[in-house]
Scaffold this motif. Structure first.
Motif, PDB file in Angstrom:
ATOM      1  N   UNK A 136       0.807  -1.233   0.000  1.00 35.76           N
ATOM      2  CA  UNK A 136       0.000   0.000   0.000  1.00 35.76           C
ATOM      3  C   UNK A 136       0.837   1.279   0.000  1.00 35.76           C
ATOM      4  N   UNK A 137       2.122   1.177   0.349  1.00 32.74           N
ATOM      5  CA  UNK A 137       2.991   2.357   0.413  1.00 32.74           C
ATOM      6  C   UNK A 137       3.385   2.869  -0.964  1.00 32.74           C
ATOM      7  N   UNK A 138       3.115   2.096  -2.016  1.00 31.20           N
ATOM      8  CA  UNK A 138       3.446   2.499  -3.380  1.00 31.20           C
ATOM      9  C   UNK A 138       2.189   2.488  -4.240  1.00 31.20           C
ATOM     10  N   UNK A 154      13.473   5.147  -3.251  1.00 37.83           N
ATOM     11  CA  UNK A 154      14.043   4.326  -4.318  1.00 37.83           C
ATOM     12  C   UNK A 154      13.095   4.184  -5.506  1.00 37.83           C
ATOM     13  N   UNK A 155      11.808   4.026  -5.237  1.00 40.49           N
ATOM     14  CA  UNK A 155      10.865   3.872  -6.360  1.00 40.49           C
ATOM     15  C   UNK A 155      10.774   5.160  -7.171  1.00 40.49           C
ATOM     16  N   UNK A 156      10.739   6.277  -6.496  1.00 40.21           N
ATOM     17  CA  UNK A 156      10.650   7.532  -7.237  1.00 40.21           C
ATOM     18  C   UNK A 156      11.943   7.844  -7.978  1.00 40.21           C
ATOM     19  N   UNK A 157      13.074   7.417  -7.414  1.00 40.45           N
ATOM     20  CA  UNK A 157      14.334   7.506  -8.146  1.00 40.45           C
ATOM     21  C   UNK A 157      14.246   6.666  -9.422  1.00 40.45           C
ATOM     22  N   UNK A 158      13.714   5.450  -9.313  1.00 44.86           N
ATOM     23  CA  UNK A 158      13.572   4.581 -10.483  1.00 44.86           C
ATOM     24  C   UNK A 158      12.697   5.232 -11.558  1.00 44.86           C
ATOM     25  N   UNK A 159      11.605   5.864 -11.133  1.00 44.67           N
ATOM     26  CA  UNK A 159      10.708   6.492 -12.103  1.00 44.67           C
ATOM     27  C   UNK A 159      11.397   7.632 -12.848  1.00 44.67           C
ATOM     28  N   UNK A 186       7.031  -0.409   7.998  1.00 48.53           N
ATOM     29  CA  UNK A 186       7.283   0.550   9.065  1.00 48.53           C
ATOM     30  C   UNK A 186       8.016   1.759   8.482  1.00 48.53           C
ATOM     31  N   UNK A 187       8.080   2.871   9.229  1.00 47.51           N
ATOM     32  CA  UNK A 187       8.610   4.118   8.657  1.00 47.51           C
ATOM     33  C   UNK A 187       9.990   4.009   8.006  1.00 47.51           C
ATOM     34  N   UNK A 188      10.931   3.311   8.615  1.00 43.86           N
ATOM     35  CA  UNK A 188      12.289   3.263   8.053  1.00 43.86           C
ATOM     36  C   UNK A 188      12.280   2.620   6.668  1.00 43.86           C
ATOM     37  N   UNK A 189      11.662   1.444   6.570  1.00 47.79           N
ATOM     38  CA  UNK A 189      11.636   0.738   5.292  1.00 47.79           C
ATOM     39  C   UNK A 189      10.739   1.455   4.281  1.00 47.79           C
ATOM     40  N   UNK A 190       9.636   2.028   4.786  1.00 48.66           N
ATOM     41  CA  UNK A 190       8.745   2.780   3.899  1.00 48.66           C
ATOM     42  C   UNK A 190       9.487   3.957   3.267  1.00 48.66           C
ATOM     43  N   UNK A 191      10.263   4.641   4.077  1.00 52.09           N
ATOM     44  CA  UNK A 191      11.024   5.793   3.573  1.00 52.09           C
ATOM     45  C   UNK A 191      12.014   5.387   2.487  1.00 52.09           C
ATOM     46  N   UNK A 192      12.787   4.332   2.765  1.00 52.07           N
ATOM     47  CA  UNK A 192      13.725   3.817   1.763  1.00 52.07           C
ATOM     48  C   UNK A 192      12.983   3.495   0.463  1.00 52.07           C
ATOM     49  N   UNK A 193      11.897   2.765   0.599  1.00 49.89           N
ATOM     50  CA  UNK A 193      11.164   2.236  -0.550  1.00 49.89           C
ATOM     51  C   UNK A 193      10.626   3.353  -1.433  1.00 49.89           C
ATOM     52  N   UNK A 194      10.044   4.361  -0.806  1.00 56.27           N
ATOM     53  CA  UNK A 194       9.442   5.442  -1.589  1.00 56.27           C
ATOM     54  C   UNK A 194      10.503   6.286  -2.288  1.00 56.27           C
ATOM     55  N   UNK A 248      19.953  14.222 -13.867  1.00 55.81           N
ATOM     56  CA  UNK A 248      20.547  14.846 -12.676  1.00 55.81           C
ATOM     57  C   UNK A 248      19.660  14.667 -11.450  1.00 55.81           C
ATOM     58  N   UNK A 249      18.347  14.773 -11.644  1.00 56.61           N
ATOM     59  CA  UNK A 249      17.410  14.546 -10.546  1.00 56.61           C
ATOM     60  C   UNK A 249      17.582  13.132  -9.979  1.00 56.61           C
ATOM     61  N   UNK A 250      17.671  12.146 -10.883  1.00 57.73           N
ATOM     62  CA  UNK A 250      17.843  10.760 -10.443  1.00 57.73           C
ATOM     63  C   UNK A 250      19.138  10.593  -9.665  1.00 57.73           C
ATOM     64  N   UNK A 251      20.212  11.212 -10.152  1.00 58.44           N
ATOM     65  CA  UNK A 251      21.499  11.144  -9.444  1.00 58.44           C
ATOM     66  C   UNK A 251      21.391  11.806  -8.078  1.00 58.44           C
ATOM     67  N   UNK A 252      20.669  12.914  -8.017  1.00 60.95           N
ATOM     68  CA  UNK A 252      20.596  13.680  -6.777  1.00 60.95           C
ATOM     69  C   UNK A 252      19.860  12.930  -5.674  1.00 60.95           C
ATOM     70  N   UNK A 253      18.791  12.194  -6.037  1.00 63.76           N
ATOM     71  CA  UNK A 253      18.025  11.536  -4.974  1.00 63.76           C
ATOM     72  C   UNK A 253      18.476  10.099  -4.723  1.00 63.76           C
ATOM     73  N   UNK A 254      19.413   9.575  -5.525  1.00 61.70           N
ATOM     74  CA  UNK A 254      19.908   8.222  -5.264  1.00 61.70           C
ATOM     75  C   UNK A 254      20.770   8.231  -4.000  1.00 61.70           C
TER      76      UNK A 254
END
Length: 460
Positions: A346-348, A384-389, A374-382, A404-410
């Protein structure tokens, strides 16, 4: 489907192909193959002939009469295919060497599917996979695409999101490795346990129950610190912090070491980078692959050699061949795949491609609900997924600002001028395979951007 199955493997000259053949031979009774086609490009012609000849020997040593066709013409192979598997690497292993060495030359993680190197691999791969999809729409519109090409999650997402092709499943051998290694740690077999995976490709977690529904994840975590960790041979085995794993009560995949132990992983990578007798993982794989192809030339070799396990793709066929057999025979087997989320996490978003436990049958993958993190894993996941997009859209459009945006948030790329320099150098190093960035690359070269890492420069 017509009588028997036609399977096409794009990237058929790969050193992994004997593993694939072994899996198909083992499953022939439930997956009767009519035609097997191996496809490659001109630069891979010699390897295709070597591995293709060996593949035919494997079938000839079996009880089954299957002809292996070899071709450099993708369209010839694709016509009326039932299943298409993809296992190619744009730019071959030399491109991977650049993906690893150029970031490391700036003191940041250089890795095949993570960080800057993983992003560039996606930039090179996504336009090609989309062109394959266009051919499939014309030549085999009812076929299933089984993708093993890395970065598998992003490639699979791009196939659905930009290729508008829903009959696709992305695969990885990492979950299989975990399920093969862990049960014996607690004196169980795999069929005595229930595994639940969720996350992204090379960025997932899993938990385990016994057949009475009791959670045994914590018990496995304890045992992981007593011996075998079950991580792939291509990942340096630095232990996770046990307290973290016990707190989350999940087991991260091996690639999470690049995120949970970035400092130590980078230190190890830099040691190998600076050691002329070792070099990066890609340089080591190049040597292993050279040895494998010498073995494949042996006219008496008609089975997968043990040395292939060193290549990092162990149990590949257990994922790919079982997925195809499960679709063909509507087996509804539990397999961990990259597929549309559809609410499993549900987090994605529902249309985000995620890597999850799923039942595989004739309708494809039906993801199993995992629930929120939980918050830690949810934060990582969101993140990483938006970086992928961002990576996927940049791969399709050639938008430098989005790159550059992708590099910046990786998380593995420190933001700032160094990140931009690494991006620029990687773009120039891979210009042959990045036509969508051609205008920007010409501008960079006109402004004096060159490849500084000596080995990477020699590969251009």
């Amino acid at each position: 489907m017509t009588q028997g199955v036609k399977i096409v493997t794009i990237g058929g000259g790969s050193s992994y192909t004997p593993e694939l053949m072994e899996g198909f031979i083992k499953r022939y009774d439930e997956l009767p193959i009519r035609e097997m086609w191996l496809v490659d490009i001109e630069e891979g012609k010699d390897k295709l002939e070597t591995v293709g000849t060996m593949a035919q020997r494997m079938w000839d040593a079996s009880p089954y009469d299957v002809k292996v066709h070899l071709t450099l013409d993708r369209r010839e192979a694709l016509k009326d295919a039932d299943f298409v598997t993809t296992q190619f690497r744009i730019g071959l292993l030399d491109a991977r060497i650049k993906d690893e060495r150029i970031p490391l030359s700036y003191g940041m993680v250089g890795q095949e599917t993570n960080g800057a190197g993983g992003i560039l691999k996606a930039f090179r791969t996504i336009p090609v996979i989309l062109s394959i999809v266009e051919d499939m729409k014309e030549l085999c519109p009812n076929a299933w695409l089984i993708n093993f090409t890395n970065p598998s999650g992003m490639v699979t997402d791009a196939i659905i999101r930009y290729g508008k092709w829903e009959r696709v499943i992305g695969l990885c051998n990492v979950p299989v490795n975990a399920m093969m290694a862990e049960p014996e740690l607690i004196d169980k077999t795999l069929d005595e346990l229930i595994y639940s995976f969720a996350g992204l490709n090379h960025f997932h977690w899993h938990k385990v129950q016994d057949l009475k529904g009791n959670d045994v994840t914590s018990e496995i975590i304890d045992k992981l610190y007593d011996g075998e960790s079950g991580i792939p041979t291509n990942i340096h085995d630095i232990p996770f912090y046990k307290e973290q794993l016990k707190r989350m009560n999940m087991i991260p995949c091996g690639y999470h070491r690049y995120y949970y132990r970035s400092e130590e992983m980078l230190e190890h990578m830099l040691e190998e980078y600076n050691d002329p007798n070792k070099g990066t993982r890609a340089q080591q794989v190049k040597q292993t692959e050279s040895e494998l192809f010498e073995l494949y030339k042996d006219p008496n070799l008609d089975h997968k050699p043990e040395q292939l396990s060193k290549r990092g793709g162990a149990h590949y066929s257990d994922a790919a061949c079982e997925t195809i057999a499960s679709i063909y025979a509507n087996k509804n087997t539990h397999i961990v795949v990259s597929t549309k989320n559809n609410g499993a996490i549900p987090d994605l978003a529902p249309d985000d491609v995620v890597e999850v436990s799923a039942y595989i049958g004739s309708a494809g993958a039906r993801p199993i609900a995992f629930g929120s993190f939980h918050p830690a894993e949810r934060g990582w996941l969101q993140v990483m997924k938006n970086m992928e997009l961002c990576v996927e859209e940049a791969a399709v459009t050639g938008d430098y600002g989005l790159a550059l945006q992708a590099f910046t948030i990786n998380p593995l790329i420190p933001s700032g001028d160094t990140a931009r320099k690494v991006l620029d150098e990687l773009l120039v190093a891979h210009k042959k395979h990045l036509p969508q960035f051609a205008e920007k690359i010409a501008e960079l070269e006109a402004n004096g951007v060159t490849v500084k890492d000596e080995i990477s420069r020699d590969l251009n």
